[in-house]
Design an enzyme around this catalytic site. Sequence first.
Site, short mmCIF file in Angstrom:
data_model
loop_
_atom_site.label_atom_id
_atom_site.label_comp_id
_atom_site.label_asym_id
_atom_site.label_seq_id
_atom_site.Cartn_x
_atom_site.Cartn_y
_atom_site.Cartn_z
N ARG A 37 -23.61 1.06 -9.89
CA ARG A 37 -23.91 1.80 -8.81
C ARG A 37 -25.57 2.02 -8.38
NH1 ARG A 37 -18.69 5.73 -8.20
NH2 ARG A 37 -17.76 4.54 -6.31
N LYS A 202 -7.13 8.77 -8.07
CA LYS A 202 -7.28 9.64 -7.27
C LYS A 202 -6.11 9.39 -6.12
CE LYS A 202 -12.11 9.53 -7.35
NZ LYS A 202 -13.62 9.08 -6.95
N GLY A 360 -15.55 2.72 -7.74
CA GLY A 360 -16.42 2.86 -8.94
C GLY A 360 -15.97 2.47 -10.36
N GLY A 384 -12.25 4.50 -2.29
CA GLY A 384 -11.88 5.25 -1.13
C GLY A 384 -12.53 4.92 -0.04
N1 LIG Z 1 -1.36 5.68 -15.27
C1 LIG Z 1 -2.47 6.48 -15.29
N2 LIG Z 1 -2.49 7.61 -15.69
C2 LIG Z 1 -3.76 8.32 -15.74
N3 LIG Z 1 -4.85 7.88 -15.24
C3 LIG Z 1 -5.00 6.52 -15.06
C4 LIG Z 1 -3.95 5.83 -14.82
N4 LIG Z 1 -4.23 4.38 -14.32
C5 LIG Z 1 -5.56 4.41 -14.22
N5 LIG Z 1 -5.86 5.75 -14.51
C6 LIG Z 1 -7.30 6.14 -14.30
O1 LIG Z 1 -7.83 5.94 -12.93
C7 LIG Z 1 -9.34 5.91 -13.17
C8 LIG Z 1 -10.02 5.37 -12.11
O2 LIG Z 1 -9.38 5.98 -10.55
P1 LIG Z 1 -10.15 5.82 -9.44
O3 LIG Z 1 -11.43 6.82 -9.56
O4 LIG Z 1 -9.10 6.55 -8.51
O5 LIG Z 1 -10.81 4.49 -9.30
P2 LIG Z 1 -12.00 3.84 -8.43
O6 LIG Z 1 -12.94 4.48 -8.77
O7 LIG Z 1 -11.91 2.38 -8.56
O8 LIG Z 1 -11.66 4.17 -6.95
C9 LIG Z 1 -9.49 5.69 -14.56
O9 LIG Z 1 -10.51 6.45 -15.25
C10 LIG Z 1 -8.46 5.29 -15.12
O10 LIG Z 1 -8.49 5.70 -16.68
O1 LIG Z 2 -16.44 7.48 -7.00
C1 LIG Z 2 -16.34 7.60 -5.78
O2 LIG Z 2 -15.39 6.95 -5.15
P1 LIG Z 2 -14.09 5.86 -5.68
O3 LIG Z 2 -13.69 6.27 -6.98
O4 LIG Z 2 -13.24 5.96 -4.36
O5 LIG Z 2 -14.78 4.59 -5.83
C2 LIG Z 2 -17.38 7.95 -4.81
O6 LIG Z 2 -18.64 8.28 -5.57
C3 LIG Z 2 -16.75 9.24 -4.26
O7 LIG Z 2 -16.40 10.16 -4.79
P2 LIG Z 2 -15.58 11.43 -4.64
O8 LIG Z 2 -13.97 10.49 -4.60
O9 LIG Z 2 -15.19 12.34 -5.69
O10 LIG Z 2 -15.80 11.77 -3.45
#
Ligand SMILES: Nc1ncnc2c1ncn2[C@@H]1O[C@H](COP(=O)(O)OP(=O)(O)O)[C@@H](O)[C@H]1O
Ligand SMILES: O=C(OP(=O)(O)O)[C@H](O)COP(=O)(O)O
Length: 403
Positions: A37, A202, A360, A384
């Site tokens: 990033r 998330k 991310g 997101g």
């Molecule tokens: N079954 C699970 N239980 C808890 N955490 C999980 C599980 N599967 C994935 N994760 C966690 O999800 C996190 C990433 O989620 P998220 O922030 O939603 O993804 P992104 O940043 O790609 O949008 C990682 O740190 C991973 O460890």
């Molecule tokens: O990591 C982010 O989003 P992402 O996990 O959906 O890629 C962005 O930095 C937004 O962070 P936020 O979901 O805490 O508002």
Amino acid sequence: MKTIDELLSEGVAGKRVFVRADLNVPLDGTTITDDGRIRAVLPTVKALADAGARVVVASHLGRPKGAPDPAFSLAPAAARLGELLGSDVAFATDTVGESAGATVAGLADGQVAVIENLRFNAGETSKDDAERGAFADRLAALADVYVGDGFGAVHRKHASVFDLPARLPHYAGHLIAAEVGVLRKLTDDVKRPYVVALGGAKVSDKLAVIDQLLGKADRLLIGGGMAYTFLKAKGYEIGKSLLQEDQIPAVQEYLERAEKNGVELVLPVDTLVSGEFPDLKAKAATHPTTVAADAIPADQEGLDIGPETRKLYASKLADAATVFWNGPMGVFEHPDYAEGTKAVAQALVDSPGFTVVGGGDSAAAVRTLGFDEQAFGHISTGGGASLEYLEGKTLPGLAALED
Ligand SMILES: Nc1ncnc2c1ncn2[C@@H]1O[C@H](COP(=O)(O)OP(=O)(O)O)[C@@H](O)[C@H]1O
Ligand SMILES: O=C(OP(=O)(O)O)[C@H](O)COP(=O)(O)O
């Protein structure tokens, strides 16, 4: 939407330019485990600095609770930005206080500063317009011009994303322009079959986007933390796995609607479980067991999709003409739970279709697990944000950059 190219042609020498970036990088203590990033915003920061602007870079990192918290300091990101730029980057130890004021006032033309985590101030994320506005006023005092380039945060109606651009002449940076350029292809004229794979942690944010995706995608593959809310909605025991209890009725409705509308909503058939969440720092072996998706023991937690699900998801991705993937399939940061994420990443690499990875952690996973970035059609810095863009929603941080 005016872009940074117009700003550069108008001239920025001597101007204080506020760049809202997304420097929300994964950290192991103070060590950045993936700097994607930061690299993504370099073209914007470099172009402005080279043109003689006094560049003030701002971002959030993690989800601190509206007050300073050293665990979420942007200092490591500022240091890395300096290394990548090959020049000194000043760092303000607060966001709108004395340090920020003095740091920005001390900038010479062409110099770059990073101010401390925007979310150390409750005004940044407040739902109250006046509280957000008051914080945006204080941020506005630091700059003459606003450049929005934090694509990963454009879906957040936050002070620095939504309220600040209304207070300053505003432009879209190179990253936002590039991201929107690619994602538009997935909304305008998507080639089918269009497969969306969702995972991550998330859960409440991501369950919410499924409502719209059911009308757009041909197939949805569910993994990561959100899978267990689906399994629970089907009446299965999920033990200590992540659960978004208030969304169970919504998820039941998604399952029914998918069936009615002929959208394939594919859930894990097996899962890796463990009695406790793994230590991501020490990474000691945890000896997980594989169980069927309807047989998770009550004292265990689901931490990755299982081997049968890996095969199933790879087969469901093989004939896709378009793939969008957001959210790791498991806790990939620990080697015991990385295989599901690896299998989906490999399926995208093998796919002849147009593949987009967003988020991310998903982008970091692809790189830290050793995949070649060039093997994907696009790696988006926003998870997101890209999902909400694909839903067709108006994103606050993009709307705010309109003329
Ligand atoms: N079954 C699970 N239980 C808890 N955490 C999980 C599980 N599967 C994935 N994760 C966690 O999800 C996190 C990433 O989620 P998220 O922030 O939603 O993804 P992104 O940043 O790609 O949008 C990682 O740190 C991973 O460890
Ligand atoms: O990591 C982010 O989003 P992402 O996990 O959906 O890629 C962005 O930095 C937004 O962070 P936020 O979901 O805490 O508002």
